[in-house]
Enzyme design. Structure first.
Site, PDB file in Angstrom:
ATOM      1  N   ASP A  11       0.828  -1.208   0.000  1.00  0.00           N
ATOM      2  CA  ASP A  11       0.000   0.000   0.000  1.00  0.00           C
ATOM      3  C   ASP A  11       0.862   1.257   0.000  1.00  0.00           C
ATOM      4  OD1 ASP A  11      -2.329   1.431   0.000  1.00  0.00           O
ATOM      5  OD2 ASP A  11      -2.697   1.255   2.142  1.00  0.00           O
ATOM      6  N   ARG A  15      -0.033   7.621  -2.804  1.00  0.00           N
ATOM      7  CA  ARG A  15       0.495   8.742  -1.999  1.00  0.00           C
ATOM      8  C   ARG A  15       1.931   9.076  -2.382  1.00  0.00           C
ATOM      9  NH1 ARG A  15      -0.747   6.126   3.454  1.00  0.00           N
ATOM     10  NH2 ARG A  15      -1.342   4.422   2.058  1.00  0.00           N
ATOM     11  N   TRP A  16       2.702   8.038  -2.681  1.00  0.00           N
ATOM     12  CA  TRP A  16       4.105   8.231  -3.080  1.00  0.00           C
ATOM     13  C   TRP A  16       4.164   9.091  -4.350  1.00  0.00           C
ATOM     14  CZ3 TRP A  16       7.346   7.127  -7.199  1.00  0.00           C
ATOM     15  CH2 TRP A  16       8.716   7.056  -6.934  1.00  0.00           C
ATOM     16  N   ARG A  24      -1.140   8.760 -10.099  1.00  0.00           N
ATOM     17  CA  ARG A  24      -1.069   7.571  -9.244  1.00  0.00           C
ATOM     18  C   ARG A  24      -0.357   6.402  -9.927  1.00  0.00           C
ATOM     19  NH1 ARG A  24      -4.248   7.170  -5.020  1.00  0.00           N
ATOM     20  NH2 ARG A  24      -4.493   4.949  -5.397  1.00  0.00           N
ATOM     21  N   ASN A  59     -10.701  -3.127  -5.798  1.00  0.00           N
ATOM     22  CA  ASN A  59      -9.945  -2.165  -6.612  1.00  0.00           C
ATOM     23  C   ASN A  59     -10.595  -1.844  -7.966  1.00  0.00           C
ATOM     24  OD1 ASN A  59      -6.653  -3.250  -5.465  1.00  0.00           O
ATOM     25  ND2 ASN A  59      -7.900  -1.537  -4.776  1.00  0.00           N
ATOM     26  N   HIS A 184      -3.654   0.508   9.476  1.00  0.00           N
ATOM     27  CA  HIS A 184      -3.678  -0.684  10.323  1.00  0.00           C
ATOM     28  C   HIS A 184      -4.912  -1.531  10.005  1.00  0.00           C
ATOM     29  CE1 HIS A 184      -0.872   1.239  13.540  1.00  0.00           C
ATOM     30  NE2 HIS A 184      -0.456   1.410  12.299  1.00  0.00           N
TER      31      HIS A 184
HETATM   32  C1  FPP Z   1      -1.808   0.053  -3.387  1.00  0.00           C
HETATM   33  O1  FPP Z   1      -1.407   1.389  -3.374  1.00  0.00           O
HETATM   34  C2  FPP Z   1      -1.279  -0.652  -4.537  1.00  0.00           C
HETATM   35  C3  FPP Z   1      -2.013  -1.246  -5.530  1.00  0.00           C
HETATM   36  C4  FPP Z   1      -3.479  -1.234  -5.578  1.00  0.00           C
HETATM   37  C5  FPP Z   1      -1.360  -1.904  -6.668  1.00  0.00           C
HETATM   38  C6  FPP Z   1      -0.163  -2.750  -6.385  1.00  0.00           C
HETATM   39  C7  FPP Z   1       0.512  -2.976  -7.646  1.00  0.00           C
HETATM   40  C8  FPP Z   1       1.826  -2.939  -7.869  1.00  0.00           C
HETATM   41  C9  FPP Z   1       2.860  -2.718  -6.820  1.00  0.00           C
HETATM   42  C10 FPP Z   1       2.249  -3.078  -9.264  1.00  0.00           C
HETATM   43  C11 FPP Z   1       2.991  -4.218  -9.677  1.00  0.00           C
HETATM   44  C12 FPP Z   1       2.650  -5.534  -9.168  1.00  0.00           C
HETATM   45  C13 FPP Z   1       3.011  -6.672  -9.779  1.00  0.00           C
HETATM   46  C14 FPP Z   1       2.747  -7.961  -9.084  1.00  0.00           C
HETATM   47  C15 FPP Z   1       3.683  -6.716 -11.092  1.00  0.00           C
HETATM   48  P1  FPP Z   1      -2.507   2.539  -3.407  1.00  0.00           P
HETATM   49  O2  FPP Z   1      -2.696   2.934  -4.821  1.00  0.00           O
HETATM   50  O3  FPP Z   1      -3.728   2.077  -2.693  1.00  0.00           O
HETATM   51  O4  FPP Z   1      -1.790   3.675  -2.610  1.00  0.00           O
HETATM   52  P2  FPP Z   1      -2.463   4.834  -1.717  1.00  0.00           P
HETATM   53  O5  FPP Z   1      -3.014   4.156  -0.489  1.00  0.00           O
HETATM   54  O6  FPP Z   1      -1.325   5.734  -1.391  1.00  0.00           O
HETATM   55  O7  FPP Z   1      -3.523   5.483  -2.559  1.00  0.00           O
END
Ligand code: FPP
Length: 237
Positions: A11, A15-16, A24, A59, A184
């Site tokens: 996660d 934000r990053w 995003r 998602n 959490h």
């Molecule tokens: C959550 O961050 C992340 C995801 C929904 C996607 C995860 C996917 C990857 C790391 C890409 C590659 C994966 C593979 C297996 C090739 P968020 O977008 O919810 O972050 P936020 O909470 O800051 O909004």
């Protein structure tokens, strides 16, 4: 105390990216680097099973553009990484309701699963369109079908028999569950399989998570006492 199975809720990509004034999807792209890092770090640490939560059932509700960019990223990553992973002894496996994905993506996921390394050092499960509650319901359906065909009654059903129908039933339970990004929550990840997992909520955002961050969790895990419902005295007896 060895670690057989690490599961990670990745996660903080969004934000990053926001912190850098980028879209995003830029964060998801950066997140792939961290995926490589944890695979490498887990193999080095002798972990036999690694499960990554790449896309939850919830998602799909994200903006269409973000979902479609994530799908592109999965396709590209599978194409690019599978041969290299196999060469390192990593067996790929996808878990979740794959039927919702495009035919192309489903084909690639099945193909990646069929490509086996000569000698398996680690199984890498990628959870896509996965939800812990979905898993428990699909297992109940599959168990009911088997009960009918084998003429079993409800009293024949026990925990050990039932769990054969869940995803990852042939793999060890989760020892370490990591969630990055500071929240959490378990967010409907491996509910059954994480029953006795040690949980680590890390503030670091996923694209910043690297081998050193994984090592830090592994070291802290070594200092936790796992009691599985027993008292401290019993465990140490
Ligand atoms: C959550 O961050 C992340 C995801 C929904 C996607 C995860 C996917 C990857 C790391 C890409 C590659 C994966 C593979 C297996 C090739 P968020 O977008 O919810 O972050 P936020 O909470 O800051 O909004």
């Amino acid at each position: 105390m060895g670690i057989n199975h690490i599961a990670i809720i990745m996660d903080g990509n969004g934000r990053w990216a926001q912190q850098r004034n980028r879209p995003r999807t830029f964060g998801h792209q950066a997140g792939v680097k961290s995926v490589r890092q944890v695979i490498e770090g887990s193999v080095k640490a002798g972990v036999s099973h690694l499960t990554l939560f790449a896309f939850s059932s919830e998602n799909w509700n994200r903006p269409e553009e973000e979902v479609s960019r994530l799908m592109d990223l999965f396709v590209k990553s599978i194409d690019k990484e599978t041969p290299e992973l196999n060469a390192k002894g990593v067996q790929l496996n996808f878990i979740g309701d794959l039927s919702q994905f495009s035919d192309v993506l489903q084909h690639k996921m099945r193909q990646a699963r069929a490509n086996r390394p000569v000698q398996t050092r680690m199984t890498l499960n990628i959870a896509v369109n996965y939800g812990g509650q979905w898993d428990i319901v699909q297992a109940a359906r599959s168990a009911a079908v088997q009960m009918l065909s084998d003429g079993l009654s409800p009293s024949d059903l026990d925990q050990k028999w039932y769990q054969q129908h869940l995803c990852l039933s042939d793999q060890p339970p989760v020892d370490v569950l990591i969630r990055t990004g500071g929240e959490h929550r378990i967010s409907n990840f491996l509910l059954w399989q994480s029953a006795y997992a040690e949980i680590f909520f890390e503030d670091i955002l996923w694209p910043d998570f690297d081998q050193a961050a994984l090592q830090s969790v592994i070291e802290r895990f070594a200092h936790r006492e796992r009691r599985f419902g027993q008292t401290s005295e019993q465990v140490n007896a």
